[in-house]
Every structure is written in structure tokens, then in C-alpha cells.
Design an enzyme around this catalytic site. Structure first.
Site: not given
Ligand code: CO
Length: 178
Positions: A43, A92, A137
Site C-alpha cells: 500500500g 515504505l 498518511h
Molecule cells: Co506507510
């Protein structure tokens, strides 16, 4: 397009609602999927690539050969939450960092897809967790903010070294640009 790494301050911005879906928007989403597959994630949220709009993408198997698993969620909103569950998460923007995070177990979500249609998703397990992580996020919130005290103590030195690496990288970039 590349993934911003912690502690890049752009990861802390609150993203703006998407107002229009056009071909430039679709192209940016396509580039996000390329980055997602390259970095082996499941994701990715637009702010992680420096794009401050409320869009996130998912492919829970990270399988480029399964485009049917690709989901694009635009202006997502969680309208119902039920239960709690703790499981390991990664991000990430924090390569190699994994720890236990508590999330709502199941959620109901309203969002728009790339066609501009409103969609309703009932999610639990990994899908529920991934959606909550990516929506964070969009609000400038990171999974380290949700770590328990015990987990925070465990990851503290890793975060410090990421902060040092980022400062060094930034300094180098500045001197190159001079
Ligand atoms: Co993240």
C-alpha cells in the site's frame, strides 16, 4: 517519482481532498503503482511520494501480474469501526522497520474510485489494517505515532539513526545544488 523517507517533513502534512479526476491524475496513480511494485509494498499513500492529495493505492499481494487486486481509494472516509487487533506493520517510508501496531479490527469505508464512482468497502484483517495505515498518511500521521510505549522503546535507536541519515542526505543534496 520516489518514496519520501522518515523524517521528511512532507510526510507530516495533511493532504487536501481530491477535487477532479483527470488524465494527469490517472497518470500519477499509475506511477504510484510502479513505485509500489518496485519497493515491494502492499500500500502507498500519495503524500509518501510528495503528492499532497487524499488518494491511496493498494495491492495486498504486491503482485504486478494481478492488476485485479489493485485498488485506488480517493477521499476515503471510515464511517464505522469495530473491535481492536494488534499485528506487525511496516511502511515504505521506514525501510526495514517492523513492529506491533493496534488498529481497529473491522471498518466500513466510503471512498471514490478512479471512475469517480462512490464505493463502500467492508474490511477486516489485512485490508482493514492497510487502509487505516494509508489513511493515517493522508492526515500526516505515521505508524510510529501509534506504537505502544514498549514498541517505542524498541524502535527508538532505529528512528534516531534514520533521522541522522536523513540529515546527512539533505546536507549532501544542498551542497550539490550550490
Ligand atoms: Co506507510
Amino acid at each position: 517519482m520516489e518514496i519520501l523517507k522518515y523524517p521528511d517533513p512532507r510526510l507530516r502534512r495533511r493532504a487536501a481532498p481530491v477535487k477532479d479526476i483527470n488524465s494527469a491524475f490517472e497518470e500519477k496513480v499509475r506511477q504510484m503503482f510502479e513505485v509500489l511494485y518496485k519497493d515491494r509494498g502492499i500500500g502507498l499513500a500519495a503524500p509518501q511520494v510528495g503528492w499532497s492529495e487524499r488518494v491511496l493505492i493498494l495491492n495486498l499481494e504486491c503482485d504486478i501480474d494481478k492488476p485485479e487486486l489493485e485498488r485506488v481509494l480517493i477521499n476515503p472516509r471510515i464511517v464505522r469501526r469495530e473491535g481492536k487487533r494488534v499485528a506487525e506493520e511496516g511502511c515504505l517510508s521506514f525501510p526495514g522497520l517492523y513492529f506491533q501496531v493496534e488498529r481497529d479490527a473491522s471498518i466500513e469505508l466510503h471512498a471514490y474510485d478512479l471512475a469517480g464512482d462512490e464505493i463502500v468497502i467492508e474490511a477486516d484483517n489485512l485490508l482493514s489494517r492497510a487502509i487505516q495505515h494509508e489513511i493515517d498518511h493522508l492526515d500526516g500521521m505515521l505508524f510510529i505515532d501509534r506504537a505502544s510505549l514498549v514498541e517505542k522503546a524498541k524502535i527508538r535507536s532505529r528512528l534516531k539513526s534514520m533521522e541522522r541519515a536523513w540529515a546527512k542526505h539533505k546536507k549532501k543534496k544542498q551542497s550539490v545544488g550550490r
